[in-house]
Design a protein around this motif. Structure first.
Motif, mmCIF file in Angstrom:
data_model
loop_
_atom_site.group_PDB
_atom_site.id
_atom_site.type_symbol
_atom_site.label_atom_id
_atom_site.label_comp_id
_atom_site.label_asym_id
_atom_site.label_seq_id
_atom_site.Cartn_x
_atom_site.Cartn_y
_atom_site.Cartn_z
ATOM 1 N N ASP A 13 67.223 -28.561 54.398
ATOM 2 C CA ASP A 13 68.627 -28.160 54.358
ATOM 3 C C ASP A 13 69.278 -28.883 53.179
ATOM 4 O O ASP A 13 69.250 -30.111 53.111
ATOM 5 C CB ASP A 13 69.253 -28.567 55.702
ATOM 6 C CG ASP A 13 70.720 -28.210 55.772
ATOM 7 O OD1 ASP A 13 71.314 -27.926 54.707
ATOM 8 O OD2 ASP A 13 71.262 -28.206 56.890
ATOM 9 N N LYS A 14 69.827 -28.089 52.261
ATOM 10 C CA LYS A 14 70.414 -28.635 51.030
ATOM 11 C C LYS A 14 71.455 -29.727 51.293
ATOM 12 O O LYS A 14 71.661 -30.615 50.482
ATOM 13 C CB LYS A 14 71.090 -27.481 50.261
ATOM 14 C CG LYS A 14 70.438 -27.199 48.921
ATOM 15 C CD LYS A 14 71.149 -26.096 48.193
ATOM 16 C CE LYS A 14 71.992 -26.540 47.048
ATOM 17 N NZ LYS A 14 71.600 -27.303 45.994
ATOM 18 N N ASN A 15 72.109 -29.615 52.445
ATOM 19 C CA ASN A 15 73.221 -30.532 52.699
ATOM 20 C C ASN A 15 72.822 -31.783 53.470
ATOM 21 O O ASN A 15 73.680 -32.607 53.794
ATOM 22 C CB ASN A 15 74.330 -29.790 53.458
ATOM 23 C CG ASN A 15 74.780 -28.576 52.670
ATOM 24 O OD1 ASN A 15 75.006 -28.672 51.458
ATOM 25 N ND2 ASN A 15 74.849 -27.428 53.330
ATOM 26 N N LYS A 16 71.533 -31.883 53.805
ATOM 27 C CA LYS A 16 71.094 -33.066 54.558
ATOM 28 C C LYS A 16 70.364 -34.032 53.642
ATOM 29 O O LYS A 16 69.842 -33.641 52.607
ATOM 30 C CB LYS A 16 70.150 -32.635 55.685
ATOM 31 C CG LYS A 16 70.861 -32.231 56.950
ATOM 32 C CD LYS A 16 69.852 -32.240 58.096
ATOM 33 C CE LYS A 16 70.372 -31.470 59.285
ATOM 34 N NZ LYS A 16 69.304 -30.829 60.019
ATOM 35 N N ASP A 17 70.296 -35.308 54.068
ATOM 36 C CA ASP A 17 69.565 -36.334 53.328
ATOM 37 C C ASP A 17 68.160 -36.481 53.900
ATOM 38 O O ASP A 17 68.008 -36.592 55.106
ATOM 39 C CB ASP A 17 70.308 -37.671 53.503
ATOM 40 C CG ASP A 17 70.918 -38.119 52.202
ATOM 41 O OD1 ASP A 17 70.870 -37.322 51.234
ATOM 42 O OD2 ASP A 17 71.440 -39.248 52.164
ATOM 43 N N TYR A 18 67.176 -36.474 53.042
ATOM 44 C CA TYR A 18 65.796 -36.665 53.498
ATOM 45 C C TYR A 18 65.240 -37.904 52.828
ATOM 46 O O TYR A 18 65.029 -37.901 51.603
ATOM 47 C CB TYR A 18 64.931 -35.439 53.159
ATOM 48 C CG TYR A 18 65.336 -34.205 53.920
ATOM 49 C CD1 TYR A 18 64.711 -33.875 55.119
ATOM 50 C CD2 TYR A 18 66.354 -33.378 53.451
ATOM 51 C CE1 TYR A 18 65.092 -32.747 55.832
ATOM 52 C CE2 TYR A 18 66.749 -32.252 54.148
ATOM 53 C CZ TYR A 18 66.113 -31.943 55.334
ATOM 54 O OH TYR A 18 66.502 -30.832 56.034
ATOM 55 N N ALA A 136 64.953 -29.470 45.905
ATOM 56 C CA ALA A 136 65.636 -30.670 46.423
ATOM 57 C C ALA A 136 65.116 -31.925 45.724
ATOM 58 O O ALA A 136 65.888 -32.824 45.364
ATOM 59 C CB ALA A 136 65.423 -30.778 47.935
ATOM 60 N N GLU A 139 66.486 -32.021 42.159
ATOM 61 C CA GLU A 139 67.927 -32.309 42.134
ATOM 62 C C GLU A 139 68.164 -33.793 42.405
ATOM 63 O O GLU A 139 69.002 -34.425 41.744
ATOM 64 C CB GLU A 139 68.663 -31.439 43.163
ATOM 65 C CG GLU A 139 70.159 -31.637 43.064
ATOM 66 C CD GLU A 139 70.974 -30.544 43.732
ATOM 67 O OE1 GLU A 139 70.382 -29.723 44.474
ATOM 68 O OE2 GLU A 139 72.203 -30.549 43.527
#
Ligand code: TXA
Ligand code: MG
Length: 354
Positions: A13-18, A136, A139
């Motif tokens: 998910d682009k908006n989550k931190d991994y 991700a 980016e």
């Protein structure tokens, strides 16, 4: 070197931190080599602006240094810093096929890339992969990423993290495991610095898709059998090869079965690689059903895994049935013929190689 494996969900998910992606991106940023999934095959990434980082790719793969690397980006906004201009043809292709399995050749900006990326050429190959994990990662890293396929040079390209681990464990800093790749063969390489544009390597975007989008497209004449020196430097090396010798076959099923029996009578263990429609009525010592003839995208998806499967079997010779040269079939045949080192067995033809 310790190789770390990070497992991430393909659909990040682009908006989550991994934390795994952050860690891998930090290592990439700091000049280390990291393997990551794309929609075609796994890539072995490094900072394309750093000589030292890019050297790590060539060292890990054992790749000849006259073979330039593809630079991967996550946003078209990066292009203006990397290339001199984007011509109208490239712009149309970008709008239609990016992110996706199409590499475009541009005139590079001077002083941006390590010379090791472009092998001293004035041009650079760039693509935006259609894979959420790759996007991700790049980016988070904020660098253009040079990435050839993450295999030892000469071996089949990796379509799973397990393949990368098998080839490169101990030679790279890490592997981001995002599951199996989709397309299964590498991107199409298209040179739009010439008119009409020229296909330098067939791949995930077909000739038909390109001509539908931009009109006439040439094909590098060296891609034909018998031809001379390829323009895309990477195309001259034997690639994708299994351990046992591989022959591409063309002929009826009856002839193919007789050919297999003849090798067996000669004391050889024979492996056969073909679409499931053929495999289902053939006999050999080891059979690999690779996709379906009526949907060659399934064959492309499984191709490298299928070629690798023979390395675990005691076969003396591998026969691989040719597929139709249309759509993605052109890329499949290009890889098969290279895996075979251009050795063919053809019905009613006594030549065994060209
Ligand atoms: O699908 C792919 O393209 C994969 C994934 C990891 O993105 N990458 C890949 O990279 O296949 P690599 O380095 O194995 O293949 C690069 C190909 C070679 O055939 C090389 O010669 C050609 O692209 N190439 C790169 N830069 C070029 C340039 N400036 N001019 C002509 N050919 C170029
Ligand atoms: Mg490769």
């Amino acid at each position: 070197m310790i190789t770390t494996m990070w497992i991430v969900d393909k659909n990040v998910d682009k908006n989550k931190d991994y934390p795994q992606i952050k860690k891998a991106a930090q290592l990439l940023h700091d000049g280390h080599t990291i393997a990551f999934p794309t929609e075609t095959v796994y890539g072995l990434g490094a900072d394309a602006t750093s000589d030292q980082a890019v050297s790590g790719i060539f060292k890990a793969k054992g790749r000849p240094s006259d073979n330039p690397l593809i630079v991967h980006i996550y946003s078209t906004n990066q292009l203006s810093e990397l290339v001199q201009y984007v011509d109208n043809t490239s712009q149309a292709l970008i709008e239609q096929f990016w992110p996706g399995p199409l590499t475009l050749i541009f005139t590079k900006k001077q002083g941006v890339f390590s010379d090791k990326v472009t092998a001293g050429l004035d041009t650079v190959g760039i693509r935006m992969p259609d894979h959420p994990v790759a996007l991700a990662l790049m980016e988070a890293c904020q660098k253009p990423i040079a990435a050839p396929s993450a295999n030892r040079s000469g071996k089949p390209s990796p379509t799973s993290a397990a393949h990368v681990y098998y080839d490169l464990n101990g030679r790279i800093a890490g592997i981001v495991d995002g599951g199996e790749t989709g397309v299964g063969v590498e991107s199409t390489v298209l040179d739009c610095t010439v008119t009409p544009p020229m296909i330098l390597r067939p791949g995930g975007i077909s000739y038909e898709q390109l001509t539908d989008c931009i009109g006439p497209v040439d094909v590098d004449p060296s891609l034909e059998e018998h031809a001379g020196q390829p323009r895309s430097p990477g195309m001259k090396y034997t690639h994708y090869a299994p351990v046992a010798p591989l022959y591409v076959t063309k002929g009826s099923d009856l002839w193919l079965q007789e050919t297999i029996v003849a090798f067996q009578q000669d004391g050889k263990k024979v492996g056969l690689l073909a679409p499931v429609e053929t495999i289902s009525h053939m006999q050999a010592d080891f059979l690999v059903a690779c996709g379906r003839e009526d949907d060659l995208s399934t064959t492309a998806h499984s191709l490298y895994e299928s070629i690798r499967a023979f390395d675990n079997e005691a076969v003396d010779i591998i026969l691989a049935q040719s597929v139709e040269m249309r759509g993605i079939g052109v890329a499949i045949m290009n890889r098969l013929v290279k895996a075979a080192g251009h050795k063919w067995l053809i019905e009613n033809n006594d030549k065994t190689s060209f």
